[in-house]
Design a protein around this motif. Structure first.
Motif, PDB file in Angstrom:
ATOM      1  N   ALA A   1       0.794  -1.227   0.000  1.00  0.00           N
ATOM      2  CA  ALA A   1       0.000   0.000   0.000  1.00  0.00           C
ATOM      3  C   ALA A   1       0.825   1.275   0.000  1.00  0.00           C
ATOM      4  CB  ALA A   1      -0.942   0.010   1.216  1.00  0.00           C
ATOM      5  N   TYR A   2       2.091   1.213   0.427  1.00  0.00           N
ATOM      6  CA  TYR A   2       2.848   2.435   0.627  1.00  0.00           C
ATOM      7  C   TYR A   2       4.123   2.461  -0.201  1.00  0.00           C
ATOM      8  CZ  TYR A   2      -0.279   3.030   4.560  1.00  0.00           C
ATOM      9  OH  TYR A   2      -1.390   3.151   5.327  1.00  0.00           O
ATOM     10  N   SER A   3       4.574   3.701  -0.502  1.00  0.00           N
ATOM     11  CA  SER A   3       5.828   3.898  -1.219  1.00  0.00           C
ATOM     12  C   SER A   3       6.848   4.526  -0.260  1.00  0.00           C
ATOM     13  CB  SER A   3       5.609   4.824  -2.420  1.00  0.00           C
ATOM     14  OG  SER A   3       5.372   6.157  -1.986  1.00  0.00           O
ATOM     15  N   CYS A   4       8.012   4.833  -0.780  1.00  0.00           N
ATOM     16  CA  CYS A   4       9.069   5.489   0.019  1.00  0.00           C
ATOM     17  C   CYS A   4       9.145   6.979  -0.320  1.00  0.00           C
ATOM     18  CB  CYS A   4      10.415   4.825  -0.245  1.00  0.00           C
ATOM     19  SG  CYS A   4      10.506   3.101   0.284  1.00  0.00           S
ATOM     20  N   HIS A   5       8.016   7.550  -0.676  1.00  0.00           N
ATOM     21  CA  HIS A   5       7.999   8.959  -1.085  1.00  0.00           C
ATOM     22  C   HIS A   5       8.484   9.887   0.023  1.00  0.00           C
ATOM     23  CE1 HIS A   5       6.739  12.687  -2.957  1.00  0.00           C
ATOM     24  NE2 HIS A   5       6.037  12.963  -1.868  1.00  0.00           N
ATOM     25  N   GLU A   6       7.976   9.696   1.256  1.00  0.00           N
ATOM     26  CA  GLU A   6       8.374  10.568   2.366  1.00  0.00           C
ATOM     27  C   GLU A   6       9.872  10.443   2.659  1.00  0.00           C
ATOM     28  OE1 GLU A   6       6.607  12.810   3.815  1.00  0.00           O
ATOM     29  OE2 GLU A   6       4.761  12.322   2.718  1.00  0.00           O
TER      30      GLU A   6
ATOM     31  N   ALA B   1      12.648  13.511   2.486  1.00  0.00           N
ATOM     32  CA  ALA B   1      13.562  13.854   3.579  1.00  0.00           C
ATOM     33  C   ALA B   1      15.021  13.725   3.130  1.00  0.00           C
ATOM     34  CB  ALA B   1      13.290  12.959   4.780  1.00  0.00           C
ATOM     35  N   PHE B   2      15.294  12.699   2.364  1.00  0.00           N
ATOM     36  CA  PHE B   2      16.647  12.454   1.861  1.00  0.00           C
ATOM     37  C   PHE B   2      17.125  13.625   1.011  1.00  0.00           C
ATOM     38  CE2 PHE B   2      19.974  10.238  -0.515  1.00  0.00           C
ATOM     39  CZ  PHE B   2      20.498   9.377   0.441  1.00  0.00           C
ATOM     40  N   GLN B   3      16.208  14.166   0.220  1.00  0.00           N
ATOM     41  CA  GLN B   3      16.546  15.274  -0.664  1.00  0.00           C
ATOM     42  C   GLN B   3      16.646  16.594   0.100  1.00  0.00           C
ATOM     43  OE1 GLN B   3      13.622  16.137  -3.727  1.00  0.00           O
ATOM     44  NE2 GLN B   3      15.201  16.882  -5.125  1.00  0.00           N
ATOM     45  N   LEU B   4      15.672  16.865   0.983  1.00  0.00           N
ATOM     46  CA  LEU B   4      15.660  18.119   1.728  1.00  0.00           C
ATOM     47  C   LEU B   4      16.873  18.267   2.640  1.00  0.00           C
ATOM     48  CD1 LEU B   4      11.877  18.450   2.685  1.00  0.00           C
ATOM     49  CD2 LEU B   4      13.149  19.770   0.968  1.00  0.00           C
ATOM     50  N   ARG B   5      17.311  17.164   3.231  1.00  0.00           N
ATOM     51  CA  ARG B   5      18.455  17.216   4.144  1.00  0.00           C
ATOM     52  C   ARG B   5      19.781  17.029   3.417  1.00  0.00           C
ATOM     53  NH1 ARG B   5      16.565  14.405   9.797  1.00  0.00           N
ATOM     54  NH2 ARG B   5      18.588  15.296  10.413  1.00  0.00           N
ATOM     55  N   GLN B   6      19.705  16.936   2.105  1.00  0.00           N
ATOM     56  CA  GLN B   6      20.896  16.823   1.266  1.00  0.00           C
ATOM     57  C   GLN B   6      21.810  15.702   1.760  1.00  0.00           C
ATOM     58  OE1 GLN B   6      22.623  20.763   1.257  1.00  0.00           O
ATOM     59  NE2 GLN B   6      21.031  21.580  -0.089  1.00  0.00           N
ATOM     60  N   VAL B   7      21.200  14.557   1.974  1.00  0.00           N
ATOM     61  CA  VAL B   7      21.936  13.412   2.490  1.00  0.00           C
ATOM     62  C   VAL B   7      22.850  12.829   1.427  1.00  0.00           C
ATOM     63  CG1 VAL B   7      21.722  11.089   3.456  1.00  0.00           C
ATOM     64  CG2 VAL B   7      20.162  12.905   4.184  1.00  0.00           C
ATOM     65  N   GLY B   8      22.358  12.714   0.197  1.00  0.00           N
ATOM     66  CA  GLY B   8      23.142  12.121  -0.867  1.00  0.00           C
ATOM     67  C   GLY B   8      22.344  12.070  -2.151  1.00  0.00           C
ATOM     68  N   PRO B   9      22.843  11.353  -3.162  1.00  0.00           N
ATOM     69  CA  PRO B   9      22.132  11.248  -4.449  1.00  0.00           C
ATOM     70  C   PRO B   9      20.754  10.609  -4.271  1.00  0.00           C
ATOM     71  CG  PRO B   9      24.396  10.471  -4.643  1.00  0.00           C
ATOM     72  CD  PRO B   9      24.137  10.649  -3.194  1.00  0.00           C
ATOM     73  N   LEU B  10      19.749  11.218  -4.834  1.00  0.00           N
ATOM     74  CA  LEU B  10      18.382  10.756  -4.647  1.00  0.00           C
ATOM     75  C   LEU B  10      18.137   9.377  -5.258  1.00  0.00           C
ATOM     76  CD1 LEU B  10      15.655  11.572  -3.459  1.00  0.00           C
ATOM     77  CD2 LEU B  10      15.101  12.647  -5.660  1.00  0.00           C
ATOM     78  N   HIS B  11      18.902   9.018  -6.271  1.00  0.00           N
ATOM     79  CA  HIS B  11      18.658   7.732  -6.924  1.00  0.00           C
ATOM     80  C   HIS B  11      18.974   6.541  -6.017  1.00  0.00           C
ATOM     81  CE1 HIS B  11      22.939   6.766  -7.475  1.00  0.00           C
ATOM     82  NE2 HIS B  11      23.115   8.046  -7.795  1.00  0.00           N
ATOM     83  N   ARG B  12      19.616   6.812  -4.892  1.00  0.00           N
ATOM     84  CA  ARG B  12      19.916   5.727  -3.954  1.00  0.00           C
ATOM     85  C   ARG B  12      18.686   5.285  -3.157  1.00  0.00           C
ATOM     86  NH1 ARG B  12      25.913   6.899  -1.289  1.00  0.00           N
ATOM     87  NH2 ARG B  12      27.076   6.722  -3.263  1.00  0.00           N
ATOM     88  N   VAL B  13      17.650   6.130  -3.141  1.00  0.00           N
ATOM     89  CA  VAL B  13      16.441   5.809  -2.366  1.00  0.00           C
ATOM     90  C   VAL B  13      15.472   5.042  -3.274  1.00  0.00           C
ATOM     91  CG1 VAL B  13      14.586   6.708  -0.929  1.00  0.00           C
ATOM     92  CG2 VAL B  13      16.768   7.949  -1.079  1.00  0.00           C
ATOM     93  N   PRO B  14      15.022   3.867  -2.857  1.00  0.00           N
ATOM     94  CA  PRO B  14      14.086   3.089  -3.698  1.00  0.00           C
ATOM     95  C   PRO B  14      12.704   3.732  -3.730  1.00  0.00           C
ATOM     96  CG  PRO B  14      14.395   2.013  -1.583  1.00  0.00           C
ATOM     97  CD  PRO B  14      15.378   3.140  -1.605  1.00  0.00           C
ATOM     98  N   GLU B  15      11.952   3.415  -4.760  1.00  0.00           N
ATOM     99  CA  GLU B  15      10.591   3.937  -4.874  1.00  0.00           C
ATOM    100  C   GLU B  15       9.657   3.250  -3.880  1.00  0.00           C
ATOM    101  OE1 GLU B  15       9.529   6.383  -6.629  1.00  0.00           O
ATOM    102  OE2 GLU B  15      11.262   6.802  -7.915  1.00  0.00           O
ATOM    103  N   THR B  16       9.882   1.967  -3.656  1.00  0.00           N
ATOM    104  CA  THR B  16       9.025   1.200  -2.746  1.00  0.00           C
ATOM    105  C   THR B  16       9.900   0.434  -1.764  1.00  0.00           C
ATOM    106  OG1 THR B  16       9.005  -0.666  -4.282  1.00  0.00           O
ATOM    107  CG2 THR B  16       7.222   0.949  -4.479  1.00  0.00           C
ATOM    108  N   PRO B  17       9.356   0.048  -0.623  1.00  0.00           N
ATOM    109  CA  PRO B  17      10.139  -0.678   0.379  1.00  0.00           C
ATOM    110  C   PRO B  17      10.611  -2.028  -0.140  1.00  0.00           C
ATOM    111  CG  PRO B  17       8.102   0.183   1.316  1.00  0.00           C
ATOM    112  CD  PRO B  17       7.988   0.338  -0.155  1.00  0.00           C
ATOM    113  N   GLY B  18      11.787  -2.426   0.294  1.00  0.00           N
ATOM    114  CA  GLY B  18      12.326  -3.729  -0.050  1.00  0.00           C
ATOM    115  C   GLY B  18      12.186  -4.692   1.113  1.00  0.00           C
ATOM    116  N   THR B  19      12.161  -5.983   0.805  1.00  0.00           N
ATOM    117  CA  THR B  19      11.970  -6.988   1.867  1.00  0.00           C
ATOM    118  C   THR B  19      13.215  -7.814   2.139  1.00  0.00           C
ATOM    119  OG1 THR B  19      11.121  -8.530   0.199  1.00  0.00           O
ATOM    120  CG2 THR B  19       9.508  -7.186   1.405  1.00  0.00           C
ATOM    121  N   ASP B  20      14.179  -7.741   1.266  1.00  0.00           N
ATOM    122  CA  ASP B  20      15.380  -8.555   1.455  1.00  0.00           C
ATOM    123  C   ASP B  20      16.631  -7.684   1.464  1.00  0.00           C
ATOM    124  OD1 ASP B  20      15.195  -7.773  -1.112  1.00  0.00           O
ATOM    125  OD2 ASP B  20      15.744  -9.714  -1.997  1.00  0.00           O
ATOM    126  N   VAL B  21      16.542  -6.566   2.177  1.00  0.00           N
ATOM    127  CA  VAL B  21      17.639  -5.607   2.234  1.00  0.00           C
ATOM    128  C   VAL B  21      18.643  -6.045   3.297  1.00  0.00           C
ATOM    129  CG1 VAL B  21      18.287  -3.203   2.573  1.00  0.00           C
ATOM    130  CG2 VAL B  21      16.064  -3.762   1.558  1.00  0.00           C
TER     131      VAL B  21
END
Length: 593
Positions: A32-37, A41-61
Motif C-alpha cells: 500500500a505504501y511507497s518510500c515517497h516521504e 527527507a533524503f533530498q531536503l536534508r541533502q543526504v546524498g544522491p536521490l537515486h539511492r532511495v528506492p521507490e518502494t520498500p524492499g523486503t530482502d535488504v
C-alpha cells in the motif's frame, strides 16, 4: 548547563499527537505504501544522491546499521550516505555551540592586545615628552633607545621570547653614555666617546657603577610583574583557541557514527521521517561520542579559573596601567639621581674607563648618601612635572573590558561537560511520549542514562567507547601542562587583590544547577557518574572593534573603541571610586619627591 540555556525554537508542544498520526499513516506496507516521504527527507536534508532511495520498500535488504524485521526504505548505499551526513550535521551542531565561546575568546584577545598596545604608545609618548621638555640635549639621541625599549615590551606582551628585565637594563646601559657626556660632563666630546671604546666601557660598567640608583631595577621589577600577567593572559587566550579548534574538528569513531545513524536516520527506513529521539537515548549517544571531549572538563575549569586570576592580577597589585605610567617617573628619578651623584660617578668612571675633561657642571658635589628623595615636585622645572594623566575614558574602557570578560567567562566554565546535553535539547529531541529509542517508537526511554567521561561509558548501552581520542588526549595533556606552567610562573595567583570585580549587583553564577535523572545528569544510583553543569547563555557576543579607528598615536587622548554586542550599557565605564583611586595613586607618586 541545562537544556534551555542555549534556546532553540521548540515546535514540540503537541508533538506526541502529530507523531501518533504520522506513525499510524507511515508504517510501511509493501502493498500500500511507497518510500515517497523518505525520498523527500533524503533530498531536503541533502543526504546524498536521490537515486539511492528506492521507490518502494524492499523486503530482502541487507543492512549493517538500521536492521529490523520487515520491509525497509533503506539500502546499503543509503546507509553510507547517512553516515557521511550524520558526521557533517553533528560537527555543524557542535560548531554552532562553540562558535560563541570561540569568538568570546578571540574577540577579547584582540581587544586586550589593542589596549596593551595603546598603553605602550601612551607611555612612550609620556616618556618622550619628559626628555624633549626637560632634557633636550638628550632627546634626539635617546629616541632610538626609547623606541627599542617599547618595541621590546610590545613583543613581550604579544608572547615573544623577550626579557623585560634585560630590555630595561639595556635601555639604561645605552642611556648612561649619553647622560655622562651631555648631562654630567657636558664638556666632553660626546661624538668622540660614543664612537670609541669609552662609550662601550660606560655601557659595560653601568650596573656596577650604578649611576641611576635603584630606579632601573625598580622599573624592571614593576614592568616584569605587570606585563607578565598581561602576556600570560594573551598566551592563555591563544591556548583556549587551540582547544576550541581541536573540538570543532573532532574525528568520530565508527561506533559513534553507527550510533548517530541509528538515532537520527534509522527511523526513516520505516517511513518515520518526523519522529525524534528520546532525550535519555540522545544523551547516551552524545555522551558516548563526546566521551573524550568531556574529559577536557576538569582542565578547562582550571583554565577558566586561571583566566580570571590573570585578569584580576592586571587590575590589582600588578596593575599594567600604573606600571607603564610609572616609566616616565622612574626615568626622571634616575636622571636626577645621576645629576646629584655626578662627581662620584665621574671619579669612578675615570678609574675604570679613563680620563674625562673638566669638572662636572650639572650640580655641586654631594655625598653618596644624598638621594632624590629630598627633591620634591615643586622644585622641578615646569616641564619635569607630571604631564597629563591617562584619559579617564580609556580607564573606563579597560575596566569595562575586564569586567565584561569575566562576566561572560562564568557561563562557559562547564562547556565541555554540558556539550552533550546542549546537543540533546530543543527541537532535536522529544521529552514527552512517542519518541524514537533506536529500535522502535516508545512512550519513554527505559535504558540507563550514563554520565560524562570515558569511565562512565563502560555502561553505555548505545555507544561502545573502546579507547580515548588520541588528538583530544593530547589537547588535554597540553592544557594541563599550560595550567601547571602558569601556576608555577605565577605562584601567587588567586591571592592578589583586584580593584574591579564583576561589578555592583553582579554575582558569579553558580557552577552547578539542579538536574534530575530524567535529564541524564547522572546514572541511576551511580554517584560517581554525577555531572554538574553550569548555565550557559547565547547572549554573550564577541567584542568588535569599531570601524574607522586610527592608530593610538594619531590621537593619544582617545582610547581604541571597543564595542561589545550584548553588553550592559550601564557597565560601560569604570566605577568612579576605581578611577579616583587610580588617579590618586598616580598623583601620590609625585608628592613623594
Amino acid at each position: 548547563m541545562s537544556r534551555g540555556i542555549c534556546p532553540r525554537v521548540n515546535s514540540c508542544g503537541s508533538f506526541w499527537i502529530l507523531s501518533a498520526v504520522i506513525f499510524a499513516a507511515n508504517v510501511i506496507d509493501t502493498d500500500a505504501y511507497s518510500c515517497h516521504e523518505v525520498r523527500t527527507a533524503f533530498q531536503l536534508r541533502q543526504v546524498g544522491p536521490l537515486h539511492r532511495v528506492p521507490e518502494t520498500p524492499g523486503t530482502d535488504v541487507d543492512l549493517l546499521v538500521c536492521k529490523h524485521p520487515g520491509p525497509s526504505c533503506c539500502t546499503r548505499k543509503m546507509e553510507e550516505s547517512y553516515q557521511l551526513a550524520v558526521k557533517r550535521e553533528t560537527l555543524h551542531n557542535i560548531q554552532s555551540y562553540s562558535y560563541e565561546l570561540e569568538h568570546l575568546i578571540s574577540g577579547h584577545s584582540d581587544a586586550f592586545q589593542d589596549m596593551f598596545q595603546y598603553l605602550l604608545s601612551f607611555s612612550q609618548g609620556h616618556l618622550s615628552s619628559l626628555l624633549e621638555g626637560t632634557y633636550s640635549s638628550l632627546s634626539r639621541h635617546t629616541l632610538p633607545h626609547v623606541n627599542q625599549l617599547f618595541s621590546s615590551l610590545s613583543l613581550y606582551l604579544r608572547g615573544a621570547n623577550v626579557s623585560v628585565e634585560v630590555s630595561v637594563h639595556q635601555f639604561f646601559n645605552n642611556l648612561f653614555p649619553l647622560v655622562y657626556t651631555r648631562v654630567i660632563n657636558p664638556g666632553i666630546d660626546g661624538s668622540m666617546m660614543m664612537g670609541n671604546e669609552m662609550g662601550d666601557c660606560l655601557r659595560m660598567i653601568r650596573q656596577d657603577v650604578n649611576p641611576f640608583g635603584r630606579y632601573p631595577a625598580t622599573m624592571a621589577q614593576e614592568l616584569a610583574g605587570a606585563l607578565g600577567a598581561g602576556r600570560q593572559l594573551g598566551l592563555a587566550l591563544e591556548e583556549g583557541l587551540e582547544v576550541m579548534n581541536a573540538t570543532e574538528n573532532l574525528s568520530m569513531s565508527k561506533e559513534c557514527v553507527k550510533g548517530l545513524v541509528k538515532m537520527v536516520y534509522c527511523s526513516h527506513c520505516r517511513g518515520l521521517t518526523l519522529i525524534k529521539p528520546c532525550v535519555g537515548y540522545c544523551l547516551n549517544v552524545m555522551r558516548g561520542c563526546l566521551a573524550s571531549v568531556s574529559e577536557l572538563d576538569q582542565p578547562w575549569r582550571r583554565y577558566t579559573s586561571l583566566l580570571e586570576q590573570l585578569t584580576h592580577a592586571m587590575a590589582g597589585h600588578h596593575s599594567l596601567e600604573l606600571a607603564l605610567l610609572g616609566v616616565r617617573e622612574h626615568v626622571n628619578e634616575a636622571l636626577l639621581y645621576a645629576q646629584l651623584h655626578g662627581p662620584l660617578i665621574t671619579a669612578t668612571v675615570d678609574k675604570v674607563c679613563g680620563l674625562s675633561t673638566g669638572e662636572p657642571t650639572s650640580m655641586q658635589p654631594t655625598s653618596p648618601e644624598v638621594t632624590t628623595s629630598t627633591v620634591t615636585s615643586s622644585s622641578l622645572p615646569p616641564s619635569a612635572a607630571p604631564s597629563q594623566p591617562l584619559p579617564e575614558q580609556w580607564l573606563g574602557q579597560l575596566a569595562h573590558l575586564r569586567r565584561e570578560f569575566l562576566m561572560y567567562l562564568q557561563r562557559y566554565k562547564s562547556f565541555f561537560a554540558a556539550l552533550p546535553e546542549m546537543l540533546c535539547e530543543g527541537e532535536n529531541v522529544v521529552d514527552d511520549s512517542m519518541c524514537w529509542s533506536g529500535d522502535e517508537v516508545v512512550e519513554s526511554y527505559t535504558g540507563r542514562v550514563v554520565g560524562n567521561g570515558l569511565h562512565a561509558q563502560r555502561q553505555n548501552p548505545e555507544v561502545k567507547v573502546r579507547s580515548p581520542n588520541p588528538t583530544l588526549a593530547e589537547v588535554k595533556e597540553r592544557l594541563e601542562r599550560f595550567n601547571q606552567e602558569t601556576q608555577e610562573t605565577f605562584p601567587k595567583l588567586g591571592q592578589m587583590d583586584a580593584w574591579d570585580e564583576l561589578g555592583s549587583g553582579e554575582t558569579e553564577e553558580s557552577s552547578t544547577t539542579d538536574c534530575d535523572d530524567e535529564d541524564g545528569c547522572q546514572a541511576s544510583g551511580d554517584g560517581q557518574d554525577q555531572t554538574s553543569h553550569t548555565e550557559a547563555s547565547s547572549e554573550g557576543k564577541p567584542i568588535e572593534r569599531q570601524p574607522g579607528g586610527g592608530s593610538p598615536r594619531d590621537n593619544p587622548s582617545k582610547p581604541p573603541s571597543v564595542k561589545v554586542i550584548g553588553g550592559s550599557a550601564s557597565a560601560c565605564w569604570a566605577r568612579p571610586w576605581s578611577l579616583a583611586l587610580l588617579l590618586a595613586a598616580f598623583c601620590l607618586q609625585w608628592t613623594l619627591f
